[in-house]
Design a protein around this motif. Structure first.
Motif, mmCIF file in Angstrom:
data_model
loop_
_atom_site.group_PDB
_atom_site.id
_atom_site.type_symbol
_atom_site.label_atom_id
_atom_site.label_comp_id
_atom_site.label_asym_id
_atom_site.label_seq_id
_atom_site.Cartn_x
_atom_site.Cartn_y
_atom_site.Cartn_z
ATOM 1 N N LYS A 172 0.832 -1.201 0.000
ATOM 2 C CA LYS A 172 0.000 0.000 0.000
ATOM 3 C C LYS A 172 0.868 1.253 0.000
ATOM 4 C CE LYS A 172 -3.484 -2.314 2.714
ATOM 5 N NZ LYS A 172 -3.960 -2.467 4.082
ATOM 6 N N LEU A 173 0.348 2.277 -0.672
ATOM 7 C CA LEU A 173 1.015 3.574 -0.677
ATOM 8 C C LEU A 173 0.744 4.297 0.635
ATOM 9 C CD1 LEU A 173 0.200 4.865 -4.265
ATOM 10 C CD2 LEU A 173 2.205 3.594 -3.487
ATOM 11 N N LYS A 174 1.734 5.050 1.067
ATOM 12 C CA LYS A 174 1.554 5.917 2.233
ATOM 13 C C LYS A 174 0.867 7.195 1.773
ATOM 14 C CE LYS A 174 5.472 4.081 4.759
ATOM 15 N NZ LYS A 174 6.714 4.371 5.475
ATOM 16 N N ARG A 175 0.217 7.874 2.706
ATOM 17 C CA ARG A 175 -0.482 9.119 2.378
ATOM 18 C C ARG A 175 0.472 10.093 1.682
ATOM 19 N NH1 ARG A 175 -5.192 10.760 4.259
ATOM 20 N NH2 ARG A 175 -5.095 9.241 5.938
ATOM 21 N N GLY A 176 0.051 10.561 0.503
ATOM 22 C CA GLY A 176 0.826 11.534 -0.247
ATOM 23 C C GLY A 176 1.984 10.946 -1.046
ATOM 24 N N GLU A 177 2.197 9.646 -0.978
ATOM 25 C CA GLU A 177 3.314 9.004 -1.673
ATOM 26 C C GLU A 177 2.936 8.711 -3.124
ATOM 27 O OE1 GLU A 177 6.382 5.519 -0.418
ATOM 28 O OE2 GLU A 177 4.257 4.954 -0.328
ATOM 29 N N SER A 178 3.862 8.963 -4.036
ATOM 30 C CA SER A 178 3.613 8.614 -5.435
ATOM 31 C C SER A 178 3.739 7.100 -5.610
ATOM 32 C CB SER A 178 4.610 9.320 -6.351
ATOM 33 O OG SER A 178 5.895 8.725 -6.239
ATOM 34 N N ALA A 179 3.108 6.585 -6.657
ATOM 35 C CA ALA A 179 3.185 5.147 -6.923
ATOM 36 C C ALA A 179 4.632 4.729 -7.197
ATOM 37 C CB ALA A 179 2.272 4.782 -8.092
ATOM 38 N N ARG A 180 5.388 5.538 -7.919
ATOM 39 C CA ARG A 180 6.795 5.200 -8.214
ATOM 40 C C ARG A 180 7.604 5.106 -6.924
ATOM 41 N NH1 ARG A 180 8.650 5.495 -13.434
ATOM 42 N NH2 ARG A 180 10.751 5.942 -12.681
ATOM 43 N N ALA A 181 7.447 6.096 -6.048
ATOM 44 C CA ALA A 181 8.183 6.086 -4.778
ATOM 45 C C ALA A 181 7.744 4.901 -3.921
ATOM 46 C CB ALA A 181 7.979 7.402 -4.030
ATOM 47 N N GLY A 182 6.462 4.604 -3.925
ATOM 48 C CA GLY A 182 5.956 3.469 -3.155
ATOM 49 C C GLY A 182 6.496 2.146 -3.662
ATOM 50 N N ALA A 183 6.603 1.994 -4.974
ATOM 51 C CA ALA A 183 7.136 0.758 -5.553
ATOM 52 C C ALA A 183 8.585 0.539 -5.116
ATOM 53 C CB ALA A 183 7.031 0.803 -7.078
ATOM 54 N N VAL A 184 9.392 1.580 -5.185
ATOM 55 C CA VAL A 184 10.805 1.477 -4.774
ATOM 56 C C VAL A 184 10.899 1.168 -3.277
ATOM 57 C CG1 VAL A 184 12.958 2.787 -4.504
ATOM 58 C CG2 VAL A 184 11.656 2.936 -6.647
ATOM 59 N N ARG A 185 10.085 1.843 -2.463
ATOM 60 C CA ARG A 185 10.096 1.612 -1.017
ATOM 61 C C ARG A 185 9.683 0.180 -0.686
ATOM 62 N NH1 ARG A 185 6.082 1.283 2.140
ATOM 63 N NH2 ARG A 185 4.653 2.440 0.788
ATOM 64 N N GLU A 186 8.615 -0.295 -1.306
ATOM 65 C CA GLU A 186 8.136 -1.650 -1.023
ATOM 66 C C GLU A 186 9.163 -2.708 -1.426
ATOM 67 O OE1 GLU A 186 5.641 -2.918 0.649
ATOM 68 O OE2 GLU A 186 4.687 -1.023 1.104
ATOM 69 N N VAL A 187 9.822 -2.520 -2.561
ATOM 70 C CA VAL A 187 10.874 -3.469 -2.962
ATOM 71 C C VAL A 187 11.966 -3.503 -1.898
ATOM 72 C CG1 VAL A 187 12.778 -3.821 -4.594
ATOM 73 C CG2 VAL A 187 10.461 -3.459 -5.444
ATOM 74 N N LEU A 188 12.397 -2.350 -1.429
ATOM 75 C CA LEU A 188 13.447 -2.300 -0.407
ATOM 76 C C LEU A 188 12.972 -2.951 0.889
ATOM 77 C CD1 LEU A 188 16.283 -1.379 0.401
ATOM 78 C CD2 LEU A 188 15.267 0.812 1.092
ATOM 79 N N GLU A 189 11.755 -2.624 1.333
ATOM 80 C CA GLU A 189 11.238 -3.181 2.586
ATOM 81 C C GLU A 189 11.054 -4.696 2.514
ATOM 82 O OE1 GLU A 189 7.619 -1.133 3.625
ATOM 83 O OE2 GLU A 189 8.674 0.736 4.060
ATOM 84 N N GLU A 190 10.546 -5.195 1.397
ATOM 85 C CA GLU A 190 10.206 -6.617 1.314
ATOM 86 C C GLU A 190 11.361 -7.510 0.878
ATOM 87 O OE1 GLU A 190 6.575 -7.269 -0.855
ATOM 88 O OE2 GLU A 190 5.396 -6.292 0.709
#
Length: 138
Positions: free
Chosen positions: A42-60
């Motif tokens: 899931k995206l965080k409030r105000g987060e772009s989909a691109r930024a969320g994709a990069v963050r989720e890859v790093l986290e997971e």
């Protein structure tokens, strides 16, 4: 981009790939669902989909990545709510996996084998789209 006004859950993820003598893509095992899927969340409030994709890859997966071509957006219903997941091809740049409550295992597999391991049919077309995008001569 949080879907608050629409009731739609917005998320982002990637078909994360690397070359280790052959092209491999990453699948993550989520113990909560006991499934194998592509890294996404899931995206965080105000987060772009691109930024969320990069963050989720790093986290997971523990991998830093660079996004490439956009892949088809997946739309489906989870627990009665519509969900929309934006995906990209992403090349792994390095990192290391650490098991967590959310993701306890990761597999790097050739695309055809990864396609078979995926739990949800809705994820398979993303692997097909990845293969059509031909990153670095796949």
């Amino acid at each position: 981009m949080n879907g608050a006004g629409t009731g739609t859950v917005l998320a982002a993820g990637c078909v994360l790939w690397r070359r280790c003598g052959r092209v491999e893509i990453a699948l993550v095992h989520r113990p909560k669902y006991d499934d194998w899927s592509l890294p996404k969340g899931k995206l965080k409030r105000g987060e772009s989909a691109r930024a969320g994709a990069v963050r989720e890859v790093l986290e997971e997966t523990g991998m830093r990545c660079v996004l490439g071509e956009a892949l088809p957006t997946a739309r489906y219903v989870v627990e009665g709510r519509p969900k929309e997941v934006h995906y990209w091809v992403a090349e792994a740049l390095g990192g290391s996996f650490e098991p967590s409550r959310e993701v306890d295992r990761i597999l790097w597999l050739p695309p055809a084998e990864a396609r078979v391991w995926l739990t949800h049919d809705r994820d398979r077309p993303l692997v097909d789209a990845f293969l059509k995008s031909s990153p670095s001569g796949v």
